[in-house]
Design a protein around this motif. Structure first.
Motif, PDB file in Angstrom:
ATOM      1  N   MET A 164      20.068  -5.903  -3.980  1.00 16.19           N
ATOM      2  CA  MET A 164      19.560  -6.636  -2.806  1.00 16.19           C
ATOM      3  C   MET A 164      20.280  -6.176  -1.553  1.00 16.19           C
ATOM      4  N   ALA A 165      21.569  -5.929  -1.687  1.00 12.12           N
ATOM      5  CA  ALA A 165      22.335  -5.444  -0.540  1.00 12.12           C
ATOM      6  C   ALA A 165      21.846  -4.048  -0.138  1.00 12.12           C
ATOM      7  N   ILE A 166      21.538  -3.244  -1.149  1.00 12.50           N
ATOM      8  CA  ILE A 166      21.014  -1.903  -0.868  1.00 12.50           C
ATOM      9  C   ILE A 166      19.694  -2.014  -0.110  1.00 12.50           C
ATOM     10  N   PHE A 167      18.826  -2.884  -0.611  1.00  9.33           N
ATOM     11  CA  PHE A 167      17.514  -3.039   0.021  1.00  9.33           C
ATOM     12  C   PHE A 167      17.661  -3.534   1.456  1.00  9.33           C
ATOM     13  N   LYS A 168      18.537  -4.499   1.629  1.00  5.14           N
ATOM     14  CA  LYS A 168      18.742  -5.087   2.961  1.00  5.14           C
ATOM     15  C   LYS A 168      19.198  -4.012   3.953  1.00  5.14           C
ATOM     16  N   LYS A 169      20.127  -3.193   3.515  1.00  5.44           N
ATOM     17  CA  LYS A 169      20.660  -2.151   4.384  1.00  5.44           C
ATOM     18  C   LYS A 169      19.549  -1.176   4.779  1.00  5.44           C
ATOM     19  N   LEU A 170      18.770  -0.780   3.796  1.00  5.07           N
ATOM     20  CA  LEU A 170      17.673   0.158   4.041  1.00  5.07           C
ATOM     21  C   LEU A 170      16.664  -0.447   5.014  1.00  5.07           C
ATOM     22  N   PHE A 171      16.460  -1.742   4.878  1.00 12.92           N
ATOM     23  CA  PHE A 171      15.485  -2.433   5.717  1.00 12.92           C
ATOM     24  C   PHE A 171      15.980  -2.536   7.157  1.00 12.92           C
ATOM     25  N   GLU A 172      17.299  -2.628   7.292  1.00 13.58           N
ATOM     26  CA  GLU A 172      17.843  -2.873   8.639  1.00 13.58           C
ATOM     27  C   GLU A 172      18.258  -1.609   9.374  1.00 13.58           C
ATOM     28  N   VAL A 173      18.236  -0.477   8.667  1.00 10.16           N
ATOM     29  CA  VAL A 173      18.828   0.720   9.256  1.00 10.16           C
ATOM     30  C   VAL A 173      17.913   1.404  10.280  1.00 10.16           C
ATOM     31  N   ASN A 174      16.654   1.017  10.325  1.00  7.84           N
ATOM     32  CA  ASN A 174      15.735   1.574  11.316  1.00  7.84           C
ATOM     33  C   ASN A 174      15.517   3.074  11.174  1.00  7.84           C
ATOM     34  N   ASN A 175      15.299   3.486   9.968  1.00  4.98           N
ATOM     35  CA  ASN A 175      15.036   4.878   9.662  1.00  4.98           C
ATOM     36  C   ASN A 175      13.656   4.892   9.002  1.00  4.98           C
ATOM     37  N   PHE A 176      12.624   5.053   9.828  1.00  8.80           N
ATOM     38  CA  PHE A 176      11.282   4.773   9.324  1.00  8.80           C
ATOM     39  C   PHE A 176      10.290   5.892   9.620  1.00  8.80           C
ATOM     40  N   SER A 177       9.165   5.857   8.928  1.00 13.92           N
ATOM     41  CA  SER A 177       8.060   6.779   9.170  1.00 13.92           C
ATOM     42  C   SER A 177       6.953   6.040   9.905  1.00 13.92           C
ATOM     43  N   VAL A 178       6.189   6.794  10.705  1.00 12.05           N
ATOM     44  CA  VAL A 178       5.063   6.201  11.419  1.00 12.05           C
ATOM     45  C   VAL A 178       3.790   6.897  10.956  1.00 12.05           C
ATOM     46  N   SER A 179       2.754   6.102  10.677  1.00 14.32           N
ATOM     47  CA  SER A 179       1.479   6.724  10.311  1.00 14.32           C
ATOM     48  C   SER A 179       0.457   6.439  11.394  1.00 14.32           C
ATOM     49  N   ARG A 180      -0.752   6.963  11.208  1.00 14.21           N
ATOM     50  CA  ARG A 180      -1.798   6.767  12.205  1.00 14.21           C
ATOM     51  C   ARG A 180      -2.750   5.668  11.767  1.00 14.21           C
ATOM     52  N   GLN A 181      -3.440   5.103  12.754  1.00 14.95           N
ATOM     53  CA  GLN A 181      -4.423   4.080  12.426  1.00 14.95           C
ATOM     54  C   GLN A 181      -5.621   4.701  11.723  1.00 14.95           C
ATOM     55  N   PHE A 182      -6.333   3.871  10.998  1.00 17.10           N
ATOM     56  CA  PHE A 182      -7.549   4.288  10.313  1.00 17.10           C
ATOM     57  C   PHE A 182      -8.545   4.893  11.314  1.00 17.10           C
ATOM     58  N   LYS A 205       7.113   3.181   4.211  1.00 15.30           N
ATOM     59  CA  LYS A 205       7.340   3.904   5.468  1.00 15.30           C
ATOM     60  C   LYS A 205       8.481   3.271   6.250  1.00 15.30           C
ATOM     61  N   TYR A 206       8.489   1.944   6.283  1.00 17.58           N
ATOM     62  CA  TYR A 206       9.533   1.272   7.051  1.00 17.58           C
ATOM     63  C   TYR A 206      10.917   1.531   6.450  1.00 17.58           C
ATOM     64  N   LEU A 207      10.978   1.646   5.140  1.00 21.51           N
ATOM     65  CA  LEU A 207      12.253   1.915   4.471  1.00 21.51           C
ATOM     66  C   LEU A 207      12.640   3.394   4.571  1.00 21.51           C
ATOM     67  N   GLY A 208      11.703   4.211   5.045  1.00 17.76           N
ATOM     68  CA  GLY A 208      11.990   5.638   5.211  1.00 17.76           C
ATOM     69  C   GLY A 208      12.003   6.411   3.904  1.00 17.76           C
ATOM     70  N   ILE A 209      11.237   5.930   2.904  1.00 18.54           N
ATOM     71  CA  ILE A 209      11.167   6.658   1.630  1.00 18.54           C
ATOM     72  C   ILE A 209       9.736   7.150   1.425  1.00 18.54           C
ATOM     73  N   SER A 210       9.574   8.212   0.632  1.00 21.92           N
ATOM     74  CA  SER A 210       8.217   8.738   0.509  1.00 21.92           C
ATOM     75  C   SER A 210       7.544   8.278  -0.783  1.00 21.92           C
ATOM     76  N   LYS A 211       8.323   7.731  -1.708  1.00 12.97           N
ATOM     77  CA  LYS A 211       7.745   7.055  -2.871  1.00 12.97           C
ATOM     78  C   LYS A 211       8.767   6.052  -3.393  1.00 12.97           C
TER      79      LYS A 211
END
Lengths: 231, 183, 183
Positions: free
Chosen positions: A105-123, B158-164
């Protein structure tokens, strides 16, 4: 966000809370350590009662097992049946498993808060809307969709109102103890005379509750002796 | 350049165009149908595209879940794209939502009964809130009629920055824990 | 590889990520600001990206107009995409889209948050898909800055054969339910 968002529980579940209390005391998960944290857990139960009444029923399930453990530690005359023994073992097992998974849970929380994200395009973002109806786009299919939405929605409302009965029981037992004290009974063994095991557990919970509220005093002269109740 | 290479290249280019234009996650079956090739061939093209994207002068990556794929930016460019974070993700996770979503992340697709058992509490409201925020999605449970299984959405990956999902830190370790009784 | 080449590559990758995410035309000034480099340098990077895109295994291109640039698919793939969209929209409405459009029909103009609230799941993709299908349209929500409200298009009303929304069956009943749950 806005007004339509559901209020989510700000509190952890009972297993998480219980584990937290044991870890605070730096103890292993055993019957003994569980008996140690009963008072703290019941205290937390009050916070839940006030702030997250929806979760109360589930907390009471765990609380009643804890009280069983505590009662056994205090009342040597209390023999547990197979089901109750299983319940206690199950609780310990679940706590151990929770403890094993908890670091993730701590791992997940950190990943969620670190702001390292991908952006996709709208449909179809470079396209203009074109009118494409469908064979099932009609008044009657919309009416039945509405019907099922509101059926599910009303079930949800009912689910939130299911927790009251358990509470009333505890309240009753508190009153019962008060009455007995007022009528002159001073020993816990007299209060619990000829009661079912389940009732004894709730009576014990009521006793602890009164103790916390400082409405009564108790004495236990020997480690495993009877409990003397005083006003 | 022989014919095969040309086809290979064309298929990478078409894939790129499709994923770019479509935007949303798309099933590999649909892509295969659209390109008029076999599913296995489509998978090979996707692998080739993925390899190309690994290059340092590419800013994009592929995200995979179930049988679907989506194109997205690489997480190392997050700082340039702050304005694209969805509202639903900005809000922090409460203890209840964190408990629930971590369990779904490592054990998804997972049923509500198992989540409830693990947490020791009825999770329907927490699940509903995560569903509304678009952090998790539900699938029909084929084994149990009318039941649902929960898993992370593409948006969460995507928000977590992982691809799978397997890219979660220590995924195997936690996945193999007997956290939930087989009941 | 010297430092310059690495920077060159990074800037091409960042550019790709930015143009991919923005989708619509973006000014070169804005890109320069985002990348924190000079405008001239941005122009060079754009040229480099454009050269890369000319390769046969790329499906994308850059479109320049005025002082803006946009990423788009190469024209040779447009027939593929048109066909795809037609196929996609030939299909019946899924239960999720049907739920969403019904709520919009009965309660519109309605916000996404309220639709999510009644459905218990996130509706952003469903809404987007209904918008592209021309079945609904969105208006700015005057009460909430940056928010939108959704309602049926005129085409939809015509197709359903109702002259006004109040003609929907049990309209009053559901309208009242909406008011009760307006917490």
């Amino acid at each position: 966000m806005n007004v339509y968002q559901l209020k989510t529980e700000k509190f952890s579940g009972p297993i998480e809370k219980l584990l937290e209390l044991i870890e605070e005391k730096k103890m292993e998960i055993t019957e003994l350590s569980l008996a140690e944290v009963v008072a703290d857990f019941l205290n937390y139960l009050k916070t839940i009662e006030k702030k997250e009444p929806r979760m109360l029923a589930d907390f009471i399930v765990v609380a009643s097992r804890l009280i069983l453990i505590k009662s056994k530690a205090l009342l040597p005359t209390l023999e547990l049946n197979e089901e109750e023994k299983e319940d206690i073992k199950d609780l310990e097992e679940r706590l151990r498993r929770y403890a094993e998974f908890k670091p993730s849970m701590a791992i997940f929380k950190k990943l969620f808060e670190v702001n390292n994200f991908s952006v996709s395009r709208q449909f179809l973002s470079n396209h203009e809307p074109i009118f494409y109806p469908a064979d099932n786009f009609n008044v009657s299919s919309m009416q039945s969709a509405m019907k099922s939405i509101f059926e599910i929605f009303s079930q949800l409302t009912i689910e939130t109102k299911k927790i009251e009965p358990e509470l009333i029981k505890l309240e009753d037992k508190i009153n019962e103890i008060i009455k007995k004290i007022e009528s002159g009974i001073a020993k816990f063994s007299d209060v619990t005379k000829e009661k079912s095991r389940r009732e004894i557990v709730i009576l014990f919970l009521a006793l602890l509750h009164l103790l916390k509220e400082q409405l009564i005093k108790v004495e236990q002269n020997e480690g495993i002796g009877d409990i003397i109740i005083k006003k | 350049m022989d014919n095969n290479t040309i086809n290979q290249q064309n298929s990478i280019a078409s894939l790129e165009a499709i994923l770019f234009a479509y935007g949303e996650p798309i099933t590999i079956n649909k892509i295969a149908k659209l390109l008029n090739v076999e599913i296995d061939e489509t998978k090979i093209s996707l692998e080739n595209l993925q390899k190309e994207l690994e290059s340092e002068n590419r800013g994009l990556r592929l995200i995979f879940s179930d049988n679907k794929v989506q194109m997205a930016t690489k997480p190392e460019f997050s700082h340039l794209l702050e304005e694209f974070i969805k509202e639903e993700f900005k809000e922090s996770l409460t203890p209840a939502t964190l408990e629930t979503i971590s369990l779904i992340a490592y054990f998804g697709p997972i049923s509500r009964a198992k989540i409830d058992y693990f947490r020791g509490v009825n999770s329907s409201f927490t699940l509903r809130s995560l569903l509304m925020r678009g952090l998790i999605e539900r699938l029909e449970d084929k084994k149990e009629h009318g039941g649902y299984l929960y898993q992370l959405t593409f948006d969460s990956l995507k928000y977590l920055g992982i691809s799978k999902i397997e890219d979660l830190p220590e995924f195997e370790k936690y996945k193999n824990l007997s956290v939930i009784n087989n009941n």
